[in-house]
Design a protein around this motif. Structure first.
Motif, PDB file in Angstrom:
ATOM      1  N   PHE A 298       0.812  -1.214   0.000  1.00  0.00           N
ATOM      2  CA  PHE A 298       0.000   0.000   0.000  1.00  0.00           C
ATOM      3  C   PHE A 298       0.843   1.261   0.000  1.00  0.00           C
ATOM      4  O   PHE A 298       0.403   2.298  -0.450  1.00  0.00           O
ATOM      5  N   LYS A 299       2.078   1.167   0.525  1.00  0.00           N
ATOM      6  CA  LYS A 299       2.933   2.353   0.505  1.00  0.00           C
ATOM      7  C   LYS A 299       3.384   2.673  -0.909  1.00  0.00           C
ATOM      8  O   LYS A 299       3.709   3.803  -1.228  1.00  0.00           O
ATOM      9  N   ALA A 300       3.416   1.667  -1.760  1.00  0.00           N
ATOM     10  CA  ALA A 300       3.811   1.895  -3.145  1.00  0.00           C
ATOM     11  C   ALA A 300       2.609   2.075  -4.052  1.00  0.00           C
ATOM     12  O   ALA A 300       2.743   2.538  -5.178  1.00  0.00           O
ATOM     13  N   LEU A 301       1.417   1.744  -3.540  1.00  0.00           N
ATOM     14  CA  LEU A 301       0.227   1.726  -4.396  1.00  0.00           C
ATOM     15  C   LEU A 301      -0.088   3.100  -4.962  1.00  0.00           C
ATOM     16  O   LEU A 301      -0.529   3.243  -6.098  1.00  0.00           O
ATOM     17  N   ILE A 302       0.134   4.150  -4.164  1.00  0.00           N
ATOM     18  CA  ILE A 302      -0.184   5.480  -4.643  1.00  0.00           C
ATOM     19  C   ILE A 302       0.765   5.932  -5.743  1.00  0.00           C
ATOM     20  O   ILE A 302       0.515   6.927  -6.409  1.00  0.00           O
ATOM     21  N   MET A 303       1.836   5.179  -5.950  1.00  0.00           N
ATOM     22  CA  MET A 303       2.785   5.509  -7.003  1.00  0.00           C
ATOM     23  C   MET A 303       2.503   4.726  -8.275  1.00  0.00           C
ATOM     24  O   MET A 303       3.278   4.775  -9.218  1.00  0.00           O
ATOM     25  N   LYS A 304       1.413   3.975  -8.293  1.00  0.00           N
ATOM     26  CA  LYS A 304       1.082   3.149  -9.451  1.00  0.00           C
ATOM     27  C   LYS A 304      -0.346   3.415  -9.879  1.00  0.00           C
ATOM     28  O   LYS A 304      -1.164   3.882  -9.108  1.00  0.00           O
ATOM     29  N   ARG A 305      -0.663   3.103 -11.091  1.00  0.00           N
ATOM     30  CA  ARG A 305      -2.056   3.126 -11.505  1.00  0.00           C
ATOM     31  C   ARG A 305      -2.722   1.892 -10.934  1.00  0.00           C
ATOM     32  O   ARG A 305      -2.118   0.828 -10.828  1.00  0.00           O
ATOM     33  N   PHE A 306      -4.009   2.034 -10.576  1.00  0.00           N
ATOM     34  CA  PHE A 306      -4.716   0.890 -10.028  1.00  0.00           C
ATOM     35  C   PHE A 306      -4.833  -0.202 -11.080  1.00  0.00           C
ATOM     36  O   PHE A 306      -5.052   0.064 -12.263  1.00  0.00           O
TER      37      PHE A 306
ATOM     38  N   VAL B 273      -8.303   8.596  -4.514  1.00  0.00           N
ATOM     39  CA  VAL B 273      -8.516   7.642  -5.598  1.00  0.00           C
ATOM     40  C   VAL B 273      -9.033   8.317  -6.861  1.00  0.00           C
ATOM     41  O   VAL B 273      -8.931   7.763  -7.963  1.00  0.00           O
ATOM     42  N   GLU B 274      -9.585   9.520  -6.736  1.00  0.00           N
ATOM     43  CA  GLU B 274     -10.059  10.249  -7.918  1.00  0.00           C
ATOM     44  C   GLU B 274      -8.914  10.485  -8.905  1.00  0.00           C
ATOM     45  O   GLU B 274      -9.144  10.608 -10.104  1.00  0.00           O
ATOM     46  N   PHE B 275      -7.678  10.552  -8.404  1.00  0.00           N
ATOM     47  CA  PHE B 275      -6.521  10.824  -9.255  1.00  0.00           C
ATOM     48  C   PHE B 275      -5.688   9.571  -9.514  1.00  0.00           C
ATOM     49  O   PHE B 275      -4.509   9.663  -9.858  1.00  0.00           O
ATOM     50  N   ALA B 276      -6.299   8.413  -9.353  1.00  0.00           N
ATOM     51  CA  ALA B 276      -5.571   7.150  -9.481  1.00  0.00           C
ATOM     52  C   ALA B 276      -4.859   7.029 -10.828  1.00  0.00           C
ATOM     53  O   ALA B 276      -3.738   6.518 -10.902  1.00  0.00           O
ATOM     54  N   LYS B 277      -5.484   7.494 -11.897  1.00  0.00           N
ATOM     55  CA  LYS B 277      -4.893   7.370 -13.228  1.00  0.00           C
ATOM     56  C   LYS B 277      -3.646   8.243 -13.391  1.00  0.00           C
ATOM     57  O   LYS B 277      -2.881   8.069 -14.337  1.00  0.00           O
ATOM     58  N   LEU B 278      -3.463   9.182 -12.470  1.00  0.00           N
ATOM     59  CA  LEU B 278      -2.302  10.073 -12.547  1.00  0.00           C
ATOM     60  C   LEU B 278      -1.165   9.618 -11.646  1.00  0.00           C
ATOM     61  O   LEU B 278      -0.052  10.155 -11.725  1.00  0.00           O
ATOM     62  N   PHE B 279      -1.410   8.645 -10.773  1.00  0.00           N
ATOM     63  CA  PHE B 279      -0.449   8.305  -9.736  1.00  0.00           C
ATOM     64  C   PHE B 279       0.942   7.970 -10.271  1.00  0.00           C
ATOM     65  O   PHE B 279       1.939   8.278  -9.643  1.00  0.00           O
ATOM     66  N   GLY B 280       1.031   7.334 -11.404  1.00  0.00           N
ATOM     67  CA  GLY B 280       2.337   6.935 -11.905  1.00  0.00           C
ATOM     68  C   GLY B 280       2.939   7.918 -12.887  1.00  0.00           C
ATOM     69  O   GLY B 280       4.042   7.691 -13.390  1.00  0.00           O
TER      70      GLY B 280
ATOM     71  N   ALA C 259       5.954  14.952  -9.934  1.00  0.00           N
ATOM     72  CA  ALA C 259       6.698  16.204  -9.801  1.00  0.00           C
ATOM     73  C   ALA C 259       5.949  17.189  -8.915  1.00  0.00           C
ATOM     74  O   ALA C 259       6.543  17.911  -8.109  1.00  0.00           O
ATOM     75  N   LEU C 260       4.606  17.207  -9.060  1.00  0.00           N
ATOM     76  CA  LEU C 260       3.794  18.097  -8.230  1.00  0.00           C
ATOM     77  C   LEU C 260       3.821  17.653  -6.781  1.00  0.00           C
ATOM     78  O   LEU C 260       3.923  18.468  -5.874  1.00  0.00           O
TER      79      LEU C 260
ATOM     80  N   VAL D  90     -11.116  17.208  -9.707  1.00  0.00           N
ATOM     81  CA  VAL D  90     -11.883  15.963  -9.565  1.00  0.00           C
ATOM     82  C   VAL D  90     -12.873  15.822 -10.718  1.00  0.00           C
ATOM     83  O   VAL D  90     -12.999  14.757 -11.334  1.00  0.00           O
ATOM     84  N   ILE D  91     -13.569  16.913 -11.029  1.00  0.00           N
ATOM     85  CA  ILE D  91     -14.551  16.890 -12.120  1.00  0.00           C
ATOM     86  C   ILE D  91     -13.862  16.575 -13.439  1.00  0.00           C
ATOM     87  O   ILE D  91     -14.353  15.769 -14.248  1.00  0.00           O
ATOM     88  N   ALA D  92     -12.710  17.201 -13.664  1.00  0.00           N
ATOM     89  CA  ALA D  92     -11.972  16.959 -14.909  1.00  0.00           C
ATOM     90  C   ALA D  92     -11.583  15.492 -15.039  1.00  0.00           C
ATOM     91  O   ALA D  92     -11.672  14.898 -16.127  1.00  0.00           O
ATOM     92  N   MET D  93     -11.153  14.878 -13.946  1.00  0.00           N
ATOM     93  CA  MET D  93     -10.801  13.452 -13.985  1.00  0.00           C
ATOM     94  C   MET D  93     -12.019  12.604 -14.328  1.00  0.00           C
ATOM     95  O   MET D  93     -11.937  11.651 -15.110  1.00  0.00           O
ATOM     96  N   ARG D  94     -13.148  12.946 -13.759  1.00  0.00           N
ATOM     97  CA  ARG D  94     -14.364  12.175 -14.040  1.00  0.00           C
ATOM     98  C   ARG D  94     -14.827  12.353 -15.482  1.00  0.00           C
ATOM     99  O   ARG D  94     -15.486  11.480 -16.040  1.00  0.00           O
ATOM    100  N   GLU D  95     -14.446  13.464 -16.081  1.00  0.00           N
ATOM    101  CA  GLU D  95     -14.775  13.700 -17.483  1.00  0.00           C
ATOM    102  C   GLU D  95     -13.703  13.154 -18.416  1.00  0.00           C
ATOM    103  O   GLU D  95     -13.822  13.273 -19.638  1.00  0.00           O
ATOM    104  N   GLY D  96     -12.639  12.593 -17.856  1.00  0.00           N
ATOM    105  CA  GLY D  96     -11.579  12.020 -18.671  1.00  0.00           C
ATOM    106  C   GLY D  96     -10.590  13.029 -19.197  1.00  0.00           C
ATOM    107  O   GLY D  96      -9.847  12.750 -20.139  1.00  0.00           O
ATOM    108  N   ASN D  97     -10.536  14.210 -18.585  1.00  0.00           N
ATOM    109  CA  ASN D  97      -9.640  15.268 -19.048  1.00  0.00           C
ATOM    110  C   ASN D  97      -8.475  15.409 -18.060  1.00  0.00           C
ATOM    111  O   ASN D  97      -8.477  16.265 -17.181  1.00  0.00           O
ATOM    112  N   SER D  98      -7.466  14.559 -18.231  1.00  0.00           N
ATOM    113  CA  SER D  98      -6.336  14.543 -17.303  1.00  0.00           C
ATOM    114  C   SER D  98      -5.541  15.840 -17.337  1.00  0.00           C
ATOM    115  O   SER D  98      -5.013  16.296 -16.316  1.00  0.00           O
ATOM    116  N   SER D  99      -5.454  16.450 -18.510  1.00  0.00           N
ATOM    117  CA  SER D  99      -4.702  17.690 -18.642  1.00  0.00           C
ATOM    118  C   SER D  99      -5.332  18.803 -17.811  1.00  0.00           C
ATOM    119  O   SER D  99      -4.643  19.518 -17.070  1.00  0.00           O
ATOM    120  N   ALA D 100      -6.659  18.947 -17.912  1.00  0.00           N
ATOM    121  CA  ALA D 100      -7.360  19.967 -17.120  1.00  0.00           C
ATOM    122  C   ALA D 100      -7.270  19.646 -15.637  1.00  0.00           C
ATOM    123  O   ALA D 100      -7.157  20.547 -14.795  1.00  0.00           O
TER     124      ALA D 100
END
Length: 584
Positions: free
Chosen positions: A19-27, A570-577, A583-584, A537-547
């Protein structure tokens, strides 16, 4: 079997989840499949099912477990393929939320083969089958990063030995990763109520005195000018005629006559009295020479009415009735004089008090400037008045300085507003026990709706929804209605919450209601760190990772603590890796 090592690595069969590494990976999107027990080799019932366990199709809606009220919820669907489910098999399938340091089990579901003589849901061997289940598991804040798995236990109805007639571990199938906690983004402190100060930069003080006259006369008798009230009036004007921060206005001389003679005569008499009164006081004030305003008011019927109302004259109600029914001053005078006995009392006790010139002086006192108040609040706050202390808190954005001012008002002046407002600041700082202590002191002194509202908010922030509702439901203010919306939000009643919320908190409710476009529209005018985070959060749910990244960067720039929030969301899970997220 399940084990825990010293690093917090959870082992499920052959699959390791750190779990300590999980946030550094995509689910992981694919199912993780594992055996939890060594089944009896002679039991064909379960050997075949276990070998093909990867054919079981499991899905969750929503795909991420969601916090709703006090529970982590989702709907799962489990589909068993054709020619899979043994006719003598019984499965106990328990949803379990697993996280570092613990796990919480939900309500199990039982399914059986066609030849089992129990009353569970039947799964056909030839055609297969499926079931759906609403999962609701009490939420633990450690479960933001977690796995919802279906933990399967099995038994055979017959022909598999005694051990297989009791439920034993069979397999574990992960369904979803993490718990979405958008509900917790609500700002529960948004509708705390500050009780306002009554600070005025300029205050007006007034002094008055009466010069009295004999009936039908307008000359000022020498003794009138030596009366204590006239002497105090004279001293007042002289003191403030040249005093720092004081501006003396006009000195008014208002002449009156008693309403017991001809109207025209009394009008002229009141004019002469105002003139003689002004001349007399002007001699006393010749050293300061203020500006004068002279006015004649004729017969003083209003003064007559006030004096009669305040007296214990036996027939005063009859006199007041005459005044109410008769507008004509001549008729009034005639009717009152016709009551001979009554008029004698009036002539002795009431009318002489109306033959006067009223002297009035106003002074505008200019208070401390904002800069002076801020300096005093910082260096020597005790010199400030209660209103200045309460006002000083409005001159700064520093909560520590605000709290100092409010606590000073409470301490020095036993100010109910000081106690209430100190409670508000402490609540906003998350110091809920201290906040309640201050608010309880205010509540002991006043039943003001603001205090009751704030006690409701503190109860809400403490998670005591029943107490919060008790306080808030007794009120009918704008803040209390909004706070009831936050109570509904905390209880998972999102549609109801949206009816009374506004701004950022309404946007949170609309995200939870699935109205993303409406939430975005509401947030268009919001620029706080919280608003930027919710936009991400809304942007992630809309599939807009850049926004999402753009808004997340803005949120972190305004409030660096948002980093810790995002890294476990978990809303940002797709960005974790991603390198940008790391960097942020």
């Amino acid at each position: 079997g399940r084990t825990e090592d010293h690093a917090g690595t959870r082992k499920v069969g052959i699959k390791l989840i750190n779990f300590k590494a999980l946030i550094m990976k995509r689910f992981v999107k694919s199912f993780m499949l594992a055996s939890l027990a060594v089944l009896l080799a002679s039991c064909n019932c379960y050997n075949k099912m276990l070998k093909k366990v990867d054919r079981i199709d499991v899905s969750a809606t929503p795909a991420v477990v969601t916090l709703k009220g006090n529970n982590a919820v989702t709907d799962i669907k489990v589909n068993f393929p054709a020619k899979y489910f043994n006719k003598r098999a019984v499965l106990k399938i328990t949803p379990v939320l697993v996280f570092e340091g613990g796990e919480i089990a939900g309500t199990p579901k039982f399914v059986q083969g066609e030849k089992v003589k129990d009353n569970y849901e039947v799964i056909s061997y030839k055609q297969g089958g499926s079931y759906t289940q609403s999962v609701s598991i009490p939420y633990d804040k450690r479960a933001k990063i977690s796995t919802l798995e279906l933990r399967i236990e099995s038994k055979c109805s017959k022909n598999c030995g005694k051990k297989r007639k009791q439920f034993l571990p069979f397999a574990a199938i992960p369904v979803a990763e993490g718990v979405s906690t958008v509900q917790l983004l609500a700002d529960n402190a948004a509708y705390l109520t500050i009780m306002p100060d009554n600070f005025k930069r300029v205050t007006t003080i007034t002094k008055d005195a009466d010069i009295m006259y004999q009936i039908n006369r307008s000359n000022v008798r020498p003794g009138e000018l030596t009366k204590e009230q006239v002497k105090m009036f004279e001293d007042f004007v002289k003191e403030y005629s040249n005093k720092d921060r004081a501006t003396l206005g006009n000195v008014y001389a208002k002449g009156y006559a008693s309403p017991d003679g001809p109207v025209k005569f009394n009008d002229e008499l009141s004019k002469k009295r105002s003139e003689s009164g002004q001349e007399a006081i002007a001699k006393k004030l010749s050293s300061v020479n203020p500006k004068y305003d002279i006015a004649a008011y004729g017969e003083d019927w209003e003064g007559f009415k006030e004096l009669v109302s305040a007296s214990d004259i036996e027939d005063k109600d009859l006199i007041l009735q005459v005044l109410a029914m008769q507008d004509n001053p001549v008729k009034r005078d005639e009717e009152i004089k016709s009551m001979t006995a009554v008029f004698e009392v009036l002539a002795k006790e009431i009318l002489p008090q109306l033959r006067r010139t009223k002297l009035i002086a106003d002074v505008d006192i200019e208070g401390r400037t904002d800069a002076e108040i801020k300096e005093a609040a910082a260096k020597n706050i005790d010199v400030l008045s209660e209103e200045e202390m309460l006002y000083a808190a409005t001159l700064t954005d520093d909560n520590a300085a605000k709290l100092k001012a409010y606590e000073a008002a409470a301490s020095k002046y036993n100010s109910v507003r000081g106690y209430n407002n100190a409670g508000v600041i402490l609540a906003k700082e998350g110091k809920l026990a201290q906040a309640k202590a201050q608010l309880d002191k205010a509540a002991a002194m006043s039943k003001d709706a603001a205090i009751t509202n704030n006690l409701g908010v503190v109860a809400l922030m403490n998670g005591d929804l029943a107490t919060a509702q008790k306080y808030l439901s007794a009120l009918n203010t704008a803040d209390s209605k909004a706070n009831m919306g936050l109570v509904n939000l905390a209880e998972g009643n999102y549609a109801e919450a949206a009816k009374t919320l506004s701004g950022y908190d309404l946007a949170v409710a609309e995200v939870l209601n699935g109205n993303l476009s409406k939430a975005k529209s509401i947030l268009a005018g919001e620029n706080s760190a919280d608003a930027d985070y919710l936009k991400a959060v809304i942007a992630m749910r809309e599939g807009n990772s850049s926004a999402a990244m753009s808004n997340l960067k803005s949120a972190v720039a305004k409030d660096p603590s948002m980093k810790d929030q995002a890294v476990n969301d978990v809303e940002f899970a797709k960005l974790f890796g991603t390198s940008e997220f790391l960097a942020l």
